[in-house]
Design an enzyme around this catalytic site. Structure first.
Site, mmCIF file in Angstrom:
data_model
loop_
_atom_site.group_PDB
_atom_site.id
_atom_site.type_symbol
_atom_site.label_atom_id
_atom_site.label_comp_id
_atom_site.label_asym_id
_atom_site.label_seq_id
_atom_site.Cartn_x
_atom_site.Cartn_y
_atom_site.Cartn_z
ATOM 1 N N SER A 1 47.449 43.799 42.401
ATOM 2 C CA SER A 1 46.523 44.114 43.491
ATOM 3 C C SER A 1 47.260 44.760 44.657
ATOM 4 O O SER A 1 48.384 44.372 44.982
ATOM 5 C CB SER A 1 45.876 42.814 43.982
ATOM 6 O OG SER A 1 45.203 43.046 45.199
ATOM 7 N N HIS B 1 42.291 54.797 38.702
ATOM 8 C CA HIS B 1 41.617 53.515 38.844
ATOM 9 C C HIS B 1 41.107 53.270 40.268
ATOM 10 O O HIS B 1 40.969 52.122 40.710
ATOM 11 C CB HIS B 1 42.509 52.357 38.374
ATOM 12 C CG HIS B 1 41.740 51.193 37.832
ATOM 13 N ND1 HIS B 1 40.575 51.329 37.131
ATOM 14 C CD2 HIS B 1 41.961 49.853 37.907
ATOM 15 C CE1 HIS B 1 40.123 50.144 36.795
ATOM 16 N NE2 HIS B 1 40.939 49.224 37.247
#
Ligand SMILES: *[C@@H]1O[C@H](CO)[C@@H](O)[C@H](O)[C@H]1NC(C)=O
Ligand SMILES: *[C@@H]1O[C@H](CO)[C@@H](O)[C@H](O)[C@H]1NC(C)=O
Ligand SMILES: *[C@@H]1O[C@H](CO)[C@@H](O)[C@H](O)[C@H]1NC(C)=O
Ligand SMILES: *[C@@H]1O[C@H](CO)[C@@H](O)[C@H](O)[C@H]1NC(C)=O
Ligand SMILES: *[C@@H]1O[C@H](CO)[C@@H](O)[C@H](O)[C@H]1NC(C)=O
Ligand SMILES: *[C@@H]1O[C@H](CO)[C@@H](O)[C@H](O)[C@H]1NC(C)=O
Ligand SMILES: *[C@@H]1O[C@H](CO)[C@@H](O)[C@H](O)[C@H]1NC(C)=O
Length: 490
Positions: A326, A120
């Site tokens: 995050s 990712h």
């Protein structure tokens, strides 16, 4: 348009290495592989942020496909797992890889037992997915991106296959606390209190490691970890190809292993230290551009790319249940005032593009990438050196393609309802604090408050190339105008 970094597949792929924990005497055939998959480093839109202006312009560090295969016996059940330094895999990649594997190995590797996963990273070349929404900002399909990835997957699997030898697998898990935060904490609060009460935090901090050990000499040949944190330490304005924090962690881990196997008392490097890079810069300056000529073994690629024929240790950092985790762990702040953003909307006086997350190296995103990579690397070293639980039993796997449209769901009180067709709410266009989307959209909005067609002018009459024409290289003009696109998004 699709500035949401957690964009995922329309089909869910569920792969389980099950039954490994049952049974006895599990000695397996194990192989690892690693192959460069960097792709076009100039002028190609990057996968992840959906930012039209983010086109590759150089390399921070190169990308790799890392593979392990575990087999019961030379012709017995097996499982191949590939971790890409890419935003994600794509169904198209899988289809093409399986065709190539079919040519090499017949039915040994197939749809059921090959899993291809992405770290990712949001800093790799895009245009390798087949669905239109993933290909809008790359203006369609990019054969060079696709070729680089497909070749790397095929050849890293081939390496792992050729290197299969008796070995054993150890598993270890542990918590890593400082490598992620929830970037949408107000949305998380909409979960029922009794559900939230089951978890100590609003993110999952578990890291799981598999360690592969050569039965003959007792040395490790590789280790794969799974941990949830976004590949968004490099921002939406970055133009360098990069494996982001997980790609960095993999290099640190592989370097550490190589140095410790040479010298058992080598300390773990501190990669987050500000280094004097002059030596590196001087070395880099000596590498001359080829002026369009193919690379020789002393110029550019042939000189710079790390070589691994599968005989070297492979360390991989894979993505898990990343959701809204995050790596920008300092939180999100307004770029104008420096104050924290509006909690419920992740915006600053109504402007979502001003609210941006900060990594621990802020304002240096390359330092943030290093630090977040280093945190995962250090935890992996802990788990690696203390792994004691051996996996035994037979190899089995499950793979399901599930259409999420019209699934029946039973509510409390036995009421049965159905899921909707795929849909994107207006908050989608607001992106996230890792990569804000389009001005005029805010997170948490249930209605669009401005005329969105204003924001979509750019992609009117865009020329998109179609993946079906991959070999013929022809281009197809799609009349994609704002009203049709918006219709598809809603
Ligand atoms: C091993 O590493 C340690 C620490 O860096 C160093 O002091 C020692 O000289 C090294 N030994 C060899 C044999 O290279
Ligand atoms: C690495 O170096 C940085 C900067 O000097 C320091 O802040 C950090 O604590 C060090 N990390 C470790 C694990 O020693
Ligand atoms: C580069 O390739 C040439 C010709 O193929 C060979 O003679 C030479 O030894 C190679 N150099 C290196 C550093 O591998
Ligand atoms: C955020 O929204 C909730 C309702 O969803 C509200 O109770 C809360 O006061 C809001 N917080 C802020 C800081 O606006
Ligand atoms: C919102 O912020 C962006 C900067 O990120 C700026 O370009 C834009 O003009 C702002 N919009 C308004 C209405 O202030
Ligand atoms: C998923 O199901 C819906 C409704 O049953 C159908 O319209 C759609 O074509 C299906 N998608 C695929 C890829 O089969
Ligand atoms: C956009 O596409 C829709 C549907 O194809 C069409 O009805 C509409 O006239 C088009 N608008 C423009 C400005 O081309």
């Amino acid at each position: 348009m699709y500035g949401h970094p957690t964009l995922h597949y329309f089909f869910y792929t569920l792969v389980v290495i099950s039954a490994l924990i049952f049974g006895a005497n599990g000695d397996y055939l194990i192989g690892v592989g690693s192959y460069d998959m960097t792709g076009p480093a100039g002028g190609v839109n990057m996968m992840g942020y959906g930012n039209f202006d983010q086109n590759t312009a150089g390399i921070h560090f190169r990308l790799r496909a890392r593979t392990f295969i575990v087999a019961q016996s030379s012709d017995g059940p097996r499982f191949a797992f590939v971790n890409l330094d890419a935003g994600m895999a794509s169904q198209l990649l899988t289809i093409e890889v399986l065709q190539r594997l079919q040519k090499r190995y017949g039915d040994l590797y197939n749809e059921e037992n090959v899993a291809i996963s992405g770290t990712h990273t949001h800093a790799g070349p895009g245009g390798y997915l087949q669905y239109v929404i993933y290909s809008v900002t790359s203006l369609g399909f990019v054969p060079q991106s696709f070729d680089a990835i497909i070749t790397a997957i095929e050849l890293s699997i081939a390496q792992a296959h050729d290197n299969l030898k008796p070995g054993s697998i150890f598993i270890n898990t542990g918590d890593l606390e400082n490598a992620g935060i929830n970037r949408s904490p107000s949305a998380y609060l909409f979960n029922p209190p009794e559900e939230r009460a089951r978890y100590p935090r609003d993110i999952d901090t578990l890291m799981t490691l598999l360690k592969f050990v050569d039965a003959e000499n007792g040395k490790s040949i590789g280790a794969f970890t799974w941990f949830a944190t976004h590949g968004t330490s490099m921002s939406r304005d970055n133009k360098f190809i990069s494996g982001d924090n997980k790609g960095a962690a993999a290099r640190f881990f592989e370097d550490w292993f190589t140095s410790t196997s040479k010298n058992a008392s080598t300390p773990i490097n501190n990669y987050s230290k500000k280094l004097n890079n002059r030596g590196l810069l001087e070395k880099a300056a000596k590498i001359k551009a080829t002026g369009g000529q193919p690379c020789s073994n002393t110029t550019s690629q042939g000189f710079k790319v790390r070589k691994n024929d599968g005989s070297l240790f492979v360390g991989a950092f894979c993505q898990s249940n990343v959701g809204d985790v995050s790596p920008n762990v300092l939180g999100a702040f307004c770029t104008d005032s420096g104050l924290p953003c509006d909690f419920n909307h992740s915006s600053c006086h109504g402007n979502d593009t001003l609210c941006v997350g900060r990594g621990p190296g802020y304002p240096d995103e390359i330092l943030s990438t290093k630090i977040m990579g280093e945190r995962q690397f250090r935890k992996a070293v802990d788990l690696f050196t203390s792994a004691k639980e051996e996996l035994t039993g037979k190899i089995d796997y499950r793979h399901v393609y599930l259409n999420f449209t019209n699934l029946e769901v039973q509510l409390e009180g036995n009421e049965v309802v159905k899921t909707c067709p795929a849909a994107l709410g207006p908050g989608f266009a607001a992106g996230t604090t890792d990569g804000p989307g389009v001005f005029g959209f805010e997170q948490g909005d249930t209605e669009v408050s401005i005329d969105p067609s204003m924001k979509l002018k750019k992609i009117e009459t865009t020329t998109l190339t179609q993946p079906k024409l991959y070999n013929s290289q022809s281009k197809v003009k799609l009349n994609l105008n704002s009203s049709t696109l918006l219709h598809n998004l809603n």
